[in-house]
Design a protein around this motif. Structure first.
Motif, PDB file in Angstrom:
ATOM      1  N   GLN A  39       0.820  -0.943   0.005  1.00  0.00           N
ATOM      2  CA  GLN A  39      -0.195   0.019  -0.141  1.00  0.00           C
ATOM      3  C   GLN A  39       0.672   1.170   0.121  1.00  0.00           C
ATOM      4  OE1 GLN A  39      -2.458   1.066   3.460  1.00  0.00           O
ATOM      5  NE2 GLN A  39      -4.145   1.179   2.156  1.00  0.00           N
ATOM      6  N   GLN A  44      -3.851   2.989  -2.472  1.00  0.00           N
ATOM      7  CA  GLN A  44      -3.986   1.699  -3.364  1.00  0.00           C
ATOM      8  C   GLN A  44      -3.519   0.090  -2.890  1.00  0.00           C
ATOM      9  OE1 GLN A  44      -6.116   1.866  -6.402  1.00  0.00           O
ATOM     10  NE2 GLN A  44      -6.194  -0.313  -5.935  1.00  0.00           N
TER      11      GLN A  44
ATOM     12  N   PRO B 106      -9.796   2.022  -4.999  1.00  0.00           N
ATOM     13  CA  PRO B 106      -8.611   3.089  -4.338  1.00  0.00           C
ATOM     14  C   PRO B 106      -8.957   3.380  -2.998  1.00  0.00           C
ATOM     15  CG  PRO B 106     -10.405   3.932  -5.635  1.00  0.00           C
ATOM     16  CD  PRO B 106     -10.573   2.751  -5.757  1.00  0.00           C
TER      17      PRO B 106
END
Lengths: 115, 113
Positions: A39, A44, B106
């Motif tokens: 991450q 993301q 996301p």
């Protein structure tokens, strides 16, 4: 229930060097999958590498490799030739085979790659 | 275009408000998931769905509800938001039991004041 433990909250490494992130898990299952997710600051979640428990051979993806020790319930991630873009949180995750693909995550390790 | 999208990306709300987080995917996967991320705790499963008519509670479902409007859409609702629901929320999809890999959106950063 499964538990996943990442004992290193933070780590740092110099660019171009090698670093190993630790992960241990607790399960009574014999068939399962293990994952490392990355991450970056963008938030993301990116799959880095995956290991099937029935495979004795350790998984490798370019500069990323794992050391899977089934008996010891250990699943460490080795990053070779570290790059600045490897700076991120790294999460180890466990998935029981046939359990609907539900992941159990460790608490994460924050890796900083220094120039 | 991203395969898994989440809206909004960031949201600030007040205690007691109802809020909905939305997730859409173009991967064609049947399985969808909602996770919550808190510092030091990794991601924890809130709800998951195997198809439109199959919705299941995860580890931390209290205070949340979900709706699977279509194969491609899975929404998470907080009926009455409270400050300890401040977190990063992720939607994920999976291509089925044999593959096992999950693909994440996301994330939505939610702050409850």
């Amino acid at each position: 229930a499964q538990t996943v433990t990442q004992s290193q909250p933070e780590m740092s490494v110099q660019e171009a060097e090698t670093v190993t992130l630790s992960c241990t898990y607790d399960t009574s299952e014999n068939n399962y999958y293990l994952f490392w997710y990355k991450q970056p600051p963008s938030r993301q979640m990116i799959l880095v590498i995956r290991q099937e428990a029935y495979k004795q051979q350790n998984a490798t993806e370019n500069r990323f490799s794992v050391n899977f020790q089934k008996a010891a319930k250990s699943f460490s991630l080795k990053i070779s030739d570290s790059q600045l873009g490897d700076t991120a949180m790294y999460f180890c995750a466990f998935m029981k085979h046939g359990a609907g693909n539900m992941l159990t995550f460790g608490g994460g390790t924050r890796l900083m790659v220094k120039p | 275009d991203a395969d898994v999208t989440q809206t909004p990306r960031n949201r600030i709300t007040k205690t007691g408000k109802r809020i909905m987080l939305e997730c859409s995917q173009t991967k064609g996967h049947d399985r969808m998931y909602w996770y919550r991320q808190d510092p030091g705790l990794g991601l924890r499963l809130i709800y998951y769905s195997f198809d439109v008519k199959d919705i299941n509670k995860g580890e931390i479902s209290d205070g949340y509800s979900v709706s699977r409007q279509a194969q491609a859409k899975f929404s998470l609702s907080l009926e009455s938001a409270i400050p300890n629901q401040t977190a990063l929320y992720f939607c994920a999809t999976s291509d089925g039991p044999l593959q096992g890999t999950q693909y994440f959106g996301p994330g939505t950063r939610l702050t409850v004041l």
